[in-house]
Scaffold this motif. Structure first.
Motif, PDB file in Angstrom:
ATOM      1  N   LEU A  21       0.755  -1.187  -0.115  1.00  0.00           N
ATOM      2  CA  LEU A  21      -0.022   0.046  -0.043  1.00  0.00           C
ATOM      3  C   LEU A  21       0.793   1.351   0.232  1.00  0.00           C
ATOM      4  CD1 LEU A  21      -2.841   1.215   0.063  1.00  0.00           C
ATOM      5  CD2 LEU A  21      -2.923   0.797   2.527  1.00  0.00           C
ATOM      6  N   ALA A  65      -5.399   5.764   2.188  1.00  0.00           N
ATOM      7  CA  ALA A  65      -5.628   4.571   2.151  1.00  0.00           C
ATOM      8  C   ALA A  65      -7.113   3.969   2.072  1.00  0.00           C
ATOM      9  CB  ALA A  65      -4.747   4.025   3.458  1.00  0.00           C
ATOM     10  N   VAL A  80      -8.608   1.642  -0.998  1.00  0.00           N
ATOM     11  CA  VAL A  80      -8.962   0.058  -1.057  1.00  0.00           C
ATOM     12  C   VAL A  80     -10.739  -0.125  -0.832  1.00  0.00           C
ATOM     13  CG1 VAL A  80      -7.164  -0.834   0.280  1.00  0.00           C
ATOM     14  CG2 VAL A  80      -9.118  -0.030   1.529  1.00  0.00           C
ATOM     15  N   THR A 121       1.694   0.994   6.221  1.00  0.00           N
ATOM     16  CA  THR A 121       1.778  -0.192   6.382  1.00  0.00           C
ATOM     17  C   THR A 121       0.944  -0.674   7.539  1.00  0.00           C
ATOM     18  OG1 THR A 121       4.349  -0.237   5.619  1.00  0.00           O
ATOM     19  CG2 THR A 121       3.651  -1.952   7.187  1.00  0.00           C
ATOM     20  N   GLU A 145      -2.601  -0.984   6.235  1.00  0.00           N
ATOM     21  CA  GLU A 145      -2.958  -2.148   5.390  1.00  0.00           C
ATOM     22  C   GLU A 145      -3.013  -3.347   6.144  1.00  0.00           C
ATOM     23  OE1 GLU A 145      -0.913  -3.722   1.204  1.00  0.00           O
ATOM     24  OE2 GLU A 145       0.467  -2.959   2.543  1.00  0.00           O
ATOM     25  N   ASP A 159      -6.731  -5.474   6.554  1.00  0.00           N
ATOM     26  CA  ASP A 159      -6.772  -6.953   6.217  1.00  0.00           C
ATOM     27  C   ASP A 159      -7.315  -7.754   7.325  1.00  0.00           C
ATOM     28  OD1 ASP A 159      -5.351  -6.683   3.812  1.00  0.00           O
ATOM     29  OD2 ASP A 159      -3.471  -7.135   4.525  1.00  0.00           O
TER      30      ASP A 159
END
Length: 432
Positions: free
Chosen positions: A14, A175, A179, A206, A209, A213
Motif C-alpha cells: 500500500l 488508504a 481500498v 503499512t 494495510e 486485512d
C-alpha cells in the motif's frame, strides 16, 4: 509473461501504491513546497540546484526527489549509499556524462548519503561542479556532522519535518479511498495508529494495510491495536543526532526546573535504548555544573543513584536514577561553582608559575626557615573567630573574587559567610 504472473502473486504494498504522483500530493512539507518556499520557487523557475534533504524516516525524501526530477525533466538515477561503492558511482557518472551529451541532465538521488565516507563524498564534487549531475542526497542524520564541508558548500540543506497528526490522518484517508472501505477502528484507535507511527508516513500506511486485512466484528479500540500491531521503534541512535538532541533536552529541562519535562526526556532516552549509566554520569555532571553549592546534597544524590543502578541493574535501578532526575529538577539552581572554576582556570593560565607567598609555605629544614619559609604565618585557629585574614594569593597578584554565590538555596548561607569574612579581612588590614 512470467514476470506478470509473479507480479500478481506479490501485490504492490500500500505505501508504494499511494506514493504521490504530483508534488501537490505530498503532505506535511508545505514549508518547502509552497509557492513561496525554497522548493516551490525552484520548481516555478524550472531550475533545480543540488540539495541535501535532511529528515526522519517516512517523511517523503525519496518521493520529493523523484517528483523534482520529473518536474524539471531530469533523468532520475537512484543510488543507495548502503549498497553502493566507488565502482557503482563511476558507472553512474559515466552514464550521466553520456546522457548530458545527448541533451538531458541527471538527478542523482543518493539515499543515506551520510553512509559514504569522506573520500567518497569528495568524489561527488567535480561532477556536481561541472553540472554532470544534480545531486540530491537524503539523510536522517545531521549533515553538519556527517557530510564534509566541501560537499555542503555546494548543496542547499533542506530540513523535512516528521509528519504531524493531520498529515498522517490524510494518509489514512487516502488508504481507505484506495481500498474502498473504512478502517475498522474507533476514533480513538485512529489517533492511536498515528501515535504508533511516530511521524513516519510509510509506517502509518503499512499499519493501515494490516488493519484493513483484519477480519473483525466490531471497531478496534486502542487496546486492541496495541495487542495486534507492532509499535514503531523510536528514532534514536546513541551515537548520532537524536542522542545529542535528547540529552540536551533533558539537561535544559533540569536546568529550567521542569520536573515533568525532565522525566519525559529521561524516559524517551531509556525507551530508545540509551545506557542508564550514561544518564547517571550526566546527572552527576549536572549536580555540580547547574546546582553546585546551592544544594551540596545534589552531588551525593547523583552518585548514590549511580551506585544504586550498578547494584540493582535494569529495570529496578532506573527508578533510582529517576529519583535523582526529580531531585535535581526541583533543587535550587546555581552555576556559581562552574563560573568560579572556569575563572580560576583562566587566572591560573594568566599568572603562570607565580609562587605561593612565603608565609604559607612549610619549613621542614633549617635552611628553609632561614630563607623565610613560614615566617609570620598566623595560625587561623589561634586568631579571633578562627580567621586570620592573611593573604593566600601569590605575592604581586591582586586578590580576585572568583566565587560569587547566588541568593538561592544553601549558597545564601555561604554568601553570608563570605561577606562576614570579607569584613574581618578588611578590619585586619586596616589595623596593620
Amino acid at each position: 509473461m512470467a514476470g506478470g504472473l509473479f507480479s500478481a502473486l506479490t501485490p504492490t504494498p500500500l505505501p508504494e501504491r499511494l506514493r504521490p504522483a504530483r508534488v501537490e500530493d505530498i503532505v506535511g512539507q508545505d514549508h518547502l513546497l509552497a509557492p513561496d518556499a525554497p522548493l516551490g520557487r525552484m520548481l516555478a523557475a524550472g531550475r533545480l540546484g543540488s540539495l541535501i534533504l535532511w529528515g526522519p524516516p517516512g517523511c517523503g525524501k525519496t518521493t520529493i526527489a523523484r517528483l523534482l526530477a520529473d518536474h524539471v525533466n531530469l533523468h532520475f538515477e537512484p543510488l543507495s549509499a548502503v549498497f553502493s561503492g566507488v565502482a557503482d558511482l563511476r558507472k553512474v557518472f559515466d552514464a550521466a556524462r553520456q546522457r548530458r551529451l545527448g541533451g538531458r541532465g541527471t538527478l542523482l538521488f543518493v539515499d543515506e548519503i551520510h553512509r559514504f565516507n569522506r573520500a567518497q563524498q569528495d568524489g561527488f564534487l567535480p561532477y556536481v561542479e561541472d553540472g554532470t549531475v544534480t545531486l540530491v542526497g537524503a539523510t536522517t542524520e545531521n549533515p553538519s556532522f556527517e557530510l564534509n564541508a566541501a560537499l555542503l558548500s555546494r548543496c542547499q540543506v533542506l530540513v523535512l519535518r516528521r509528519l504531524d497528526t493531520p498529515a498522517l490522518m490524510t494518509l489514512l484517508s487516502r488508504a481507505e479511498e484506495a481500498v474502498g472501505r473504512a478502517l475498522p477502528v474507533t476514533d480513538a484507535a485512529r489517533e492511536a495508529v498515528c501515535a504508533m507511527a511516530d511521524g513516519d508516513g510509510r509506517y502509518v500506511l503499512t499499519m493501515a494495510e494490516q488493519v484493513l486485512d483484519l477480519k473483525v466484528d466490531a471497531p478496534l479500540s486502542p487496546e486492541d491495536l496495541a495487542r495486534l500491531l507492532q509499535k514503531r521503534a523510536p528514532i534514536y541512535d546513541k551515537g548520532q543526532e537524536s542522542h545529542y538532541n535528547l540529552i540536551s533536552a533533558l539537561h535544559k529541562s533540569l536546568r529550567g526546573s521542569d520536573v515533568d519535562a525532565a522525566l519525559y526526556w529521561y524516559a524517551r532516552m531509556l525507551d530508545g535504548g540509551e545506557d542508564p549509566l550514561y544518564l547517571a554520569r550526566r546527572l552527576v555532571r549536572f549536580a555540580s555544573e547547574d546546582v553546585g553549592m546551592a544544594d551540596p546534597q545534589a552531588l551525593t544524590q547523583a552518585l548514590a543513584s549511580w551506585d544504586a543502578y550498578e547494584r540493582l541493574g535494569s529495570p529496578e535501578g532506573e527508578l533510582a536514577i529517576a529519583q535523582t532526575v526529580v531531585y535535581l529538577a526541583t533543587a535550587p539552581k546555581s552555576n556559581a561553582l562552574y563560573v568560579a572554576s572556569s575563572a580560576a582556570r583562566q587566572a591560573a593560565r594568566e599568572t603562570g608559575s607565580l609562587a605561593p607567598p612565603m608565609h604559607i609555605l612549610n619549613a621542614p629544614t633549617k635552611l628553609m626557615k632561614q630563607l623565610g619559609y613560614g615566617k609570620d604565618y598566623d595560625y587561623d585557629h589561634d586568631a579571633p573567630d578562627a580567621f586570620s585574614g592573611q593573604n593566600y594569593f601569590p605575592d604581586g597578584m591582586a586578590r580576585r573574587e572568583l566565587y560569587r554565590p547566588v541568593e538561592r538555596g544553601f549558597e545564601r548561607e555561604i554568601r553570608k559567610r563570605l561577606e562576614y569574612w570579607a569584613k574581618l579581612r578588611e578590619k585586619r588590614h586596616k589595623g596593620e
